[in-house]
Design an enzyme around this catalytic site. Structure first.
Site, PDB file in Angstrom:
ATOM      1  N   GLU A 228     -21.017  15.353  15.401  1.00 42.38           N
ATOM      2  CA  GLU A 228     -19.987  16.349  15.080  1.00 42.38           C
ATOM      3  C   GLU A 228     -20.445  17.782  15.333  1.00 42.38           C
ATOM      4  O   GLU A 228     -19.684  18.617  15.829  1.00 42.38           O
ATOM      5  CB  GLU A 228     -19.524  16.205  13.618  1.00 42.38           C
ATOM      6  CG  GLU A 228     -18.690  14.954  13.348  1.00 42.38           C
ATOM      7  CD  GLU A 228     -19.518  13.700  13.154  1.00 42.38           C
ATOM      8  OE1 GLU A 228     -20.771  13.796  13.179  1.00 42.38           O
ATOM      9  OE2 GLU A 228     -18.923  12.611  12.984  1.00 42.38           O
TER      10      GLU A 228
ATOM     11  N   HIS B 260     -14.364  10.033   2.544  1.00 36.78           N
ATOM     12  CA  HIS B 260     -13.336   9.872   3.580  1.00 36.78           C
ATOM     13  C   HIS B 260     -11.963  10.313   3.074  1.00 36.78           C
ATOM     14  O   HIS B 260     -10.951   9.869   3.597  1.00 36.78           O
ATOM     15  CB  HIS B 260     -13.228   8.407   4.031  1.00 36.78           C
ATOM     16  CG  HIS B 260     -14.364   7.914   4.870  1.00 36.78           C
ATOM     17  ND1 HIS B 260     -15.619   7.703   4.376  1.00 36.78           N
ATOM     18  CD2 HIS B 260     -14.424   7.598   6.193  1.00 36.78           C
ATOM     19  CE1 HIS B 260     -16.415   7.257   5.347  1.00 36.78           C
ATOM     20  NE2 HIS B 260     -15.711   7.193   6.458  1.00 36.78           N
TER      21      HIS B 260
END
Lengths: 324, 329
Positions: free
Chosen positions: A60, A129
């Site tokens: 990322e 998440h």
């Protein structure tokens, strides 16, 4: 097109933006062959090829850092971070590089890039998440932060984000992806920073964004049956946010409750409540209420998570408290 | 070498003389900055590249106009070698309105988009993904350009480097990873900070690694040319330049962590002294070289004077310029 799903509106906005501008490229984990974890990029690889729809490794930090370099080099990257929680690995790239490059280079170049971040609970995906971290980015000068609630806004605001010369953090609530709504053949162009009055009312202003809009509308329905008329303002854009519309509404209703799914403490609602307090004080008949998730990580168990996410009843209760 | 080849070597636009001139400009700039900083005329922190001039001159000599670079907190040499306007550079570091970045970047973020300089950077290792993205833009837009990521040996321990090496290799990006290895990760010897070797790391990703004496300007220029050719034709390459940091991590750092032996040995490796000796060996007159030093110092002194006279940046204009102005795009 009636009954267009939210995720399909995202997909169409990406495709239309890529059709309109050859410099738009997509980057992210499993977005090409797999079409994205939530299928936002389904079919785009076949249509636009691997140079414009690029599967990246699970890196990322380097993905977002590379997007900044690519944006400075004439591309308009749209990055998908699979879950908003994973953006923690790209904070340097977003906060120190993307947000500041134009400013600290004295305006020599803009950084036209979008980072799409699926946030929110409701999928029992657990503490890493499910988070709503948008307040972090709204706090950073140089970033714009959008969070569309409706299908039409998902399309129009994503188009606006991609067209924008500055870095945009584009927040999508995962729980809305399957929601169907109306997407006109020619959706209106949205301008960033404009709220929408989603429901008119006269007794209280509910200020919200993202998926919580629907809980606010539900709460407004319930309140109506008790004779309370709630106006619902959907911010759509958190940075910049539409102070004028919010203060204008509060000037008519004299009461305000800010509601969002993100943790209440130090959240977007805190800023909005503070500004209403500072600039709308004379219009207020009651303290500004705030509704948000309690101060804990998003819990996993279905029974825990369902209590964690603020529901219509919580919003209704906050309105009743402000009228007391 | 006979006198005819010597003349040929240094006559006209001799590459070594060009490299030497670039190094002298960096040396004079950094020396002036050291004094200005000590005198309180430079706000904040500056990190000088004294001793590392040959890397900047050598690498930038291999770049063409379409190429781009991203550099580090120790980036003065790179932007000067790339040709940044000296007046705009000094004004920036002195926090003036006419600064290259309007007094918002200072030393650590100075950029010149017109020259493909994507900025110095205050974050160790952050230059690498930026250059990666720039290389991606070169490839996608078929500009023919390459991107250079300057980073120090301290950045070898940053994840960003490893992520970027992988992505550059996966996508065969036109990119040079230039490591300026001065042996110091800020205040600690890199040997105590990093167990790996850059050659092995590059090798792990199948990326070619070129090792060069970064205090030898000609050798560095040759290696950079080779690396640039490789980047243009084939894909990513790592160029590791062994060099020497004369001053501390930041200016004013007393460097109590370095022993006197190392400090004494540094002069022997001085890249500027080495290129000067080589030019004299090739037949150039010491007096002519001295004249270049004087001209260069005068240029720097004029830039400093102009910076002192320049206005301070306007706060309100700065505040109004956080986002791209409407209609500018």
């Amino acid at each position: 097109m009636a009954d267009t799903r939210y995720i399909r509106a995202i997909n169409k906005a990406l495709a239309d933006a890529m059709d309109a501008d050859a410099s738009v490229v997509l980057m992210g984990e499993d977005i090409a062959d797999a079409g994205g974890s939530f299928k936002a990029t389904r079919g785009l690889l076949d249509r636009f090829g691997p140079a414009r729809v690029r599967d990246t490794p699970i890196s990322e930090g380097a993905i977002v850092g590379a997007a900044v370099g690519a944006a400075l080099g004439g591309l308009k990257p749209v990055v998908e971070i699979m879950f908003m929680d994973f953006v923690t690995l790209a904070m340097d790239a977003l906060v120190n590089q993307a947000a500041k490059s134009r400013f600290m280079f004295g305006g020599q170049a803009s950084v036209p890039m979008v980072v799409r971040l699926p946030h929110g609970g409701g999928l029992n995906a657990g503490p890493q998440h499910s988070q709503c971290l948008e307040a972090w980015f709204a706090h950073i000068p140089g970033l714009k932060v959008l969070c569309p609630a409706t299908v039409e806004d998902a399309y129009s605001l994503l188009r606006a984000a991609i067209d924008d010369p500055d870095p945009v953090v584009f927040v999508e609530n995962k729980a809305l992806y399957a929601m169907a709504g109306d997407l006109p053949e020619e959706p209106a162009r949205a301008s960033i920073g404009k709220a929408r009055i989603a429901r008119q009312g006269s007794d209280v202003t509910l200020v919200t964004y993202g998926a919580t809009l629907f809980n606010c509308l539900k709460a407004a329905d319930a309140l109506a049956s008790d004779g309370i008329s709630a106006e619902v303002v959907d911010l759509r854009s958190l940075q910049p946010w539409d102070k004028e519309t919010v203060l204008g509404s509060v000037a008519r209703t004299h009461r305000a409750v800010v509601a969002h799914e993100a943790v209440r403490s130090f959240g977007v609602g805190a800023e909005i409540a503070a500004v209403i307090g500072e600039e709308g004080f004379d219009d207020l008949d009651a303290p500004v209420g705030r509704v948000g998730a309690p101060f804990m990580p998003v819990p996993f168990a279905r029974s825990l998570e369902s209590r964690f996410i603020p529901d219509a009843a919580a919003i209704q209760a906050a309105v009743v408290a402000s009228l007391a | 070498m006979n006198s005819r080849t010597a003349k040929k070597a240094i006559g006209g636009n001799s590459r070594l003389l060009d490299l030497h001139r670039t190094m002298l400009l960096i040396r004079a700039t950094e020396t002036a900055l050291s004094k200005l900083f000590a005198d309180g005329e430079i706000p904040g922190f500056i990190h000088l590249s004294l001793g590392q001039e040959a890397v900047a001159a050598g690498v930038c000599s291999a770049l063409g106009p379409a190429d781009t670079l991203a550099t580090t907190h120790r980036g003065h040499g790179h932007v000067i070698a790339r040709g940044i306007d000296l007046g705009g550079f000094f004004k920036e570091l002195m926090g003036r309105e006419g600064g290259q970045c309007k007094g918002r970047s200072g030393s650590m973020h100075v950029a010149d988009m017109g020259l493909g300089i994507l900025g110095a950077n205050g974050i160790v290792g952050a230059s690498v993904p930026l250059a990666l993205g720039s290389a991606l833009a070169h490839q996608t837009r078929a500009t023919g350009g390459i991107a250079v990521a300057f980073f120090g040996d301290g950045a070898m321990a940053e994840g960003a480097l490893h992520e970027a090496l992988n992505m550059a290799a996966l996508w065969s990006l036109p990119m040079i990873f230039v490591c300026e290895n001065n042996g110091w990760s800020e205040f600690s010897p890199t040997a105590r900070q990093f167990r790996g070797k850059l050659a092995n790391i590059a090798g792990a990703f199948g990326i070619r690694h070129i090792h060069v004496d970064g205090n030898d300007a000609e050798a560095t220029a040759d290696a950079a040319r080779e690396a640039a050719d490789h980047a243009r034709a084939t894909g990513p390459v790592v160029l590791e330049c062994m060099t020497t940091r004369f001053h501390g991590h930041f200016e004013g750092d007393p460097q109590k962590y370095r022993d006197s032996e190392e400090m004494a040995a540094m002069a022997a490796g001085d890249p500027v002294a080495r290129s000067r000796a080589r030019l004299i060996e090739l037949g150039m007159a010491a007096a002519d070289l001295d004249a270049i030093v004087s001209e260069t110092e005068a240029r720097v002194a004029a830039a400093v004077e102009a910076s002192r006279a320049d206005a301070l940046p306007d706060f309100d204009a700065t505040l109004a310029d956080v986002y791209t102005p409407m209609g500018a795009h």
